[in-house]
Design an enzyme around this catalytic site. Structure first.
Site, PDB file in Angstrom:
ATOM      1  N   GLY A 141       2.091   2.706  10.840  1.00 33.48           N
ATOM      2  CA  GLY A 141       3.027   3.597  10.630  1.00 33.48           C
ATOM      3  C   GLY A 141       4.001   4.130  11.892  1.00 33.48           C
ATOM      4  O   GLY A 141       4.525   5.164  12.053  1.00 33.48           O
ATOM      5  N   GLY A 195       2.774  -0.948   4.369  1.00 34.25           N
ATOM      6  CA  GLY A 195       2.744   0.607   4.045  1.00 34.25           C
ATOM      7  C   GLY A 195       3.961   0.953   3.657  1.00 34.25           C
ATOM      8  O   GLY A 195       4.971   0.595   2.643  1.00 34.25           O
ATOM      9  N   GLY A 196       4.695   1.447   4.758  1.00 35.70           N
ATOM     10  CA  GLY A 196       6.117   2.007   4.559  1.00 35.70           C
ATOM     11  C   GLY A 196       7.202   1.219   3.856  1.00 35.70           C
ATOM     12  O   GLY A 196       7.858   1.766   2.983  1.00 35.70           O
ATOM     13  N   SER A 256       3.208  -1.659  10.350  1.00 34.68           N
ATOM     14  CA  SER A 256       4.525  -1.785  11.039  1.00 34.68           C
ATOM     15  C   SER A 256       5.438  -2.901  10.445  1.00 34.68           C
ATOM     16  O   SER A 256       6.029  -3.477  11.146  1.00 34.68           O
ATOM     17  CB  SER A 256       4.879  -1.214  12.436  1.00 34.68           C
ATOM     18  OG  SER A 256       4.523  -0.122  12.625  1.00 34.68           O
ATOM     19  N   GLU A 300      -6.927   5.176   7.365  1.00 32.00           N
ATOM     20  CA  GLU A 300      -6.565   6.495   7.212  1.00 32.00           C
ATOM     21  C   GLU A 300      -7.902   7.281   6.395  1.00 32.00           C
ATOM     22  O   GLU A 300      -8.147   8.460   6.524  1.00 32.00           O
ATOM     23  CB  GLU A 300      -5.536   6.639   6.389  1.00 32.00           C
ATOM     24  CG  GLU A 300      -4.123   6.491   7.174  1.00 32.00           C
ATOM     25  CD  GLU A 300      -2.928   5.760   6.524  1.00 32.00           C
ATOM     26  OE1 GLU A 300      -2.812   5.722   5.085  1.00 32.00           O
ATOM     27  OE2 GLU A 300      -2.048   5.501   7.194  1.00 32.00           O
ATOM     28  N   GLU A 315      -5.854  -4.517  10.594  1.00 36.94           N
ATOM     29  CA  GLU A 315      -4.806  -3.484  10.878  1.00 36.94           C
ATOM     30  C   GLU A 315      -5.104  -2.630  12.148  1.00 36.94           C
ATOM     31  O   GLU A 315      -5.575  -1.571  12.201  1.00 36.94           O
ATOM     32  CB  GLU A 315      -4.786  -2.240   9.747  1.00 36.94           C
ATOM     33  CG  GLU A 315      -4.487  -3.162   8.477  1.00 36.94           C
ATOM     34  CD  GLU A 315      -3.567  -2.189   7.343  1.00 36.94           C
ATOM     35  OE1 GLU A 315      -2.669  -2.373   7.012  1.00 36.94           O
ATOM     36  OE2 GLU A 315      -4.386  -0.899   7.060  1.00 36.94           O
ATOM     37  N   HIS A 325      -9.717   1.429   4.877  1.00 39.06           N
ATOM     38  CA  HIS A 325      -8.376   1.775   5.475  1.00 39.06           C
ATOM     39  C   HIS A 325      -8.817   2.950   6.587  1.00 39.06           C
ATOM     40  O   HIS A 325      -9.325   3.830   6.309  1.00 39.06           O
ATOM     41  CB  HIS A 325      -7.409   2.091   4.517  1.00 39.06           C
ATOM     42  CG  HIS A 325      -5.962   2.125   4.991  1.00 39.06           C
ATOM     43  ND1 HIS A 325      -5.673   3.201   5.791  1.00 39.06           N
ATOM     44  CD2 HIS A 325      -4.945   1.307   4.712  1.00 39.06           C
ATOM     45  CE1 HIS A 325      -4.160   2.969   6.250  1.00 39.06           C
ATOM     46  NE2 HIS A 325      -3.806   1.900   5.667  1.00 39.06           N
ATOM     47  N   ASN A 385       0.884  -1.111   0.054  1.00 40.59           N
ATOM     48  CA  ASN A 385       0.049  -0.031  -0.087  1.00 40.59           C
ATOM     49  C   ASN A 385       1.061   1.294   0.043  1.00 40.59           C
ATOM     50  O   ASN A 385       1.561   1.465   1.113  1.00 40.59           O
ATOM     51  CB  ASN A 385      -0.905  -0.045   1.246  1.00 40.59           C
ATOM     52  CG  ASN A 385      -1.799   1.060   1.371  1.00 40.59           C
ATOM     53  OD1 ASN A 385      -1.741   2.231   0.638  1.00 40.59           O
ATOM     54  ND2 ASN A 385      -2.409   1.505   2.592  1.00 40.59           N
ATOM     55  N   TRP A 386       1.060   1.958  -1.194  1.00 39.52           N
ATOM     56  CA  TRP A 386       2.000   2.792  -1.284  1.00 39.52           C
ATOM     57  C   TRP A 386       1.312   4.317  -0.834  1.00 39.52           C
ATOM     58  O   TRP A 386       2.197   5.204  -0.652  1.00 39.52           O
ATOM     59  CB  TRP A 386       2.397   3.246  -2.730  1.00 39.52           C
ATOM     60  CG  TRP A 386       3.399   2.139  -3.236  1.00 39.52           C
ATOM     61  CD1 TRP A 386       4.053   1.169  -2.366  1.00 39.52           C
ATOM     62  CD2 TRP A 386       3.965   2.062  -4.528  1.00 39.52           C
ATOM     63  NE1 TRP A 386       4.741   0.480  -3.230  1.00 39.52           N
ATOM     64  CE2 TRP A 386       4.911   1.169  -4.525  1.00 39.52           C
ATOM     65  CE3 TRP A 386       3.913   2.679  -5.900  1.00 39.52           C
ATOM     66  CZ2 TRP A 386       5.522   0.648  -5.761  1.00 39.52           C
ATOM     67  CZ3 TRP A 386       4.567   2.694  -6.853  1.00 39.52           C
ATOM     68  CH2 TRP A 386       5.339   1.493  -7.164  1.00 39.52           C
ATOM     69  N   LYS A 387       0.087   4.294  -0.551  1.00 40.50           N
ATOM     70  CA  LYS A 387      -0.545   5.600  -0.050  1.00 40.50           C
ATOM     71  C   LYS A 387      -0.265   6.571  -0.989  1.00 40.50           C
ATOM     72  O   LYS A 387      -0.154   6.567  -2.058  1.00 40.50           O
ATOM     73  CB  LYS A 387       0.190   5.688   1.580  1.00 40.50           C
ATOM     74  CG  LYS A 387      -0.306   4.394   2.454  1.00 40.50           C
ATOM     75  CD  LYS A 387       0.152   4.465   3.891  1.00 40.50           C
ATOM     76  CE  LYS A 387      -0.269   3.601   4.613  1.00 40.50           C
ATOM     77  NZ  LYS A 387      -0.234   3.537   6.154  1.00 40.50           N
TER      78      LYS A 387
HETATM   79  P1  PGA Z   1       2.762   0.735   7.741  1.00 41.36           P
HETATM   80  O1  PGA Z   1       1.203   0.821   6.859  1.00 41.36           O
HETATM   81  O2  PGA Z   1       3.090  -0.823   6.992  1.00 41.36           O
HETATM   82  O3  PGA Z   1       3.255   1.854   7.200  1.00 41.36           O
HETATM   83  O4  PGA Z   1       2.456   0.432   9.293  1.00 41.36           O
HETATM   84  C1  PGA Z   1       0.169  -0.156   6.630  1.00 41.36           C
HETATM   85  C2  PGA Z   1      -0.826   0.153   6.285  1.00 41.36           C
HETATM   86  O5  PGA Z   1      -1.332   1.284   6.414  1.00 41.36           O
HETATM   87  O6  PGA Z   1      -1.584  -0.545   5.420  1.00 41.36           O
END
Ligand code: PGA
Length: 266
Positions: A194, A249-250, A230, A118, A188, A116, A31-33
């Site tokens: 994050g 994500g990251g 994470s 966010e 999640e 998600h 997930n590159w956001k």
């Molecule tokens: P993260 O994000 O790996 O940066 O914690 C995961 C996500 O939001 O899907």
């Protein structure tokens, strides 16, 4: 006899190579956001392609969800699927700024991340909106990756399971799902996203077991449940025995790290 075995082996190999990514042993999604320009997307892919090993992809399904602006530019090698980070539930119309499932299909999008945390937080998406999106994705043959998870405050006040149950019961169009096994759930926990503080294997076993129980009671089976929050290569290796995969994500922004995570799930 010999001919029969060769045929069986060949068809197995063929089956593996065309099997949908989320139906393989493990499923890992990037997930590159809101990250990466077109140039950066190309740079990622140039490096990532060199790391890919076919034998790994036969067992670990992989999808990448770039921002909408990079969907067309992500030239994915065979065996890696394209995902979107969101979509609207209508197919067309006066919905300024939104993207429809039909438009995603033009780019050969196979998966869509929905609900998600966010989006729930910043765009105020609620369970009803998530449910409409999940229905629309299934109607359009895009596999939804529905995200659920509790905040730290909800966990501390003992409401984790109530929150997960509400998100599942209200977010899923039950009748549609009973007929098809076309859903992935990403657990999640919001406090793990994050932050560099992943959930422990015990937390994951506990939450995934609970989610499975809720799905079972709704008559929904065969759903892949993955973990997100994470995840790095070390976490991937640690949780691989207890978990079907991950939403990353990251760490998915860096080709070497992302590939190491994929291998961690072998
Ligand atoms: P993260 O994000 O790996 O940066 O914690 C995961 C996500 O939001 O899907």
């Amino acid at each position: 006899m010999h001919l029969f075995f060769s045929f069986a082996i060949c068809s197995k190999v063929f089956y593996l190579s065309v099997m949908e990514a989320h139906k393989k042993d493990k499923f890992v999604v990037a997930n590159w956001k809101m990250n990466k320009t077109l140039k950066e997307t190309k740079e990622f892919m140039d490096k990532f392609k060199k790391l890919i090993r076919r034998d790994v992809l036969r067992r670990v399904g992989v999808a990448i969800a770039p921002p909408f602006t990079c969907l067309h530019a992500l030239k994915l090698p065979k065996g890696i699927s394209l995902a979107a980070q969101d979509m609207f539930w209508e197919e067309k119309g006066a919905f300024t700024g939104e993207i429809s499932p039909v438009q995603l299909l033009e780019f050969k999008v196979e998966y869509v991340i929905l609900g998600h945390s966010e989006r729930r937080r910043y765009m105020k998406e609620d369970d009803e909106m998530v449910s409409k999106k999940v229905s629309s994705a299934i109607e359009n043959s895009i596999v939804p990756i529905m995200c659920i998870g509790e905040t730290l405050e909800e966990r501390r006040s003992g409401r984790m399971k109530a929150v997960l149950e509400r998100q599942i019961v209200q977010g899923l169009p039950v009748e549609m799902l009973r007929e098809k096994d076309s859903l992935v759930i990403a657990y999640e926990p919001v406090w793990a996203i994050g932050t560099g503080i992943p959930a422990t294997p015990d937390d994951i076993v506990d939450a995934h077991g609970f989610v499975e129980g809720v799905l079972d009671s709704m008559g929904i089976t065969g759903v892949k449940i993955i973990y997100g929050g994470s995840v790095d290569p070390k976490v991937a290796r640690e949780i691989s025995p207890i978990c079907s995969g991950s939403l990353v994500g990251g760490a998915s922004l860096r080709p070497e790290l992302f590939w190491e995570i994929i291998e961690g799930f072998l």
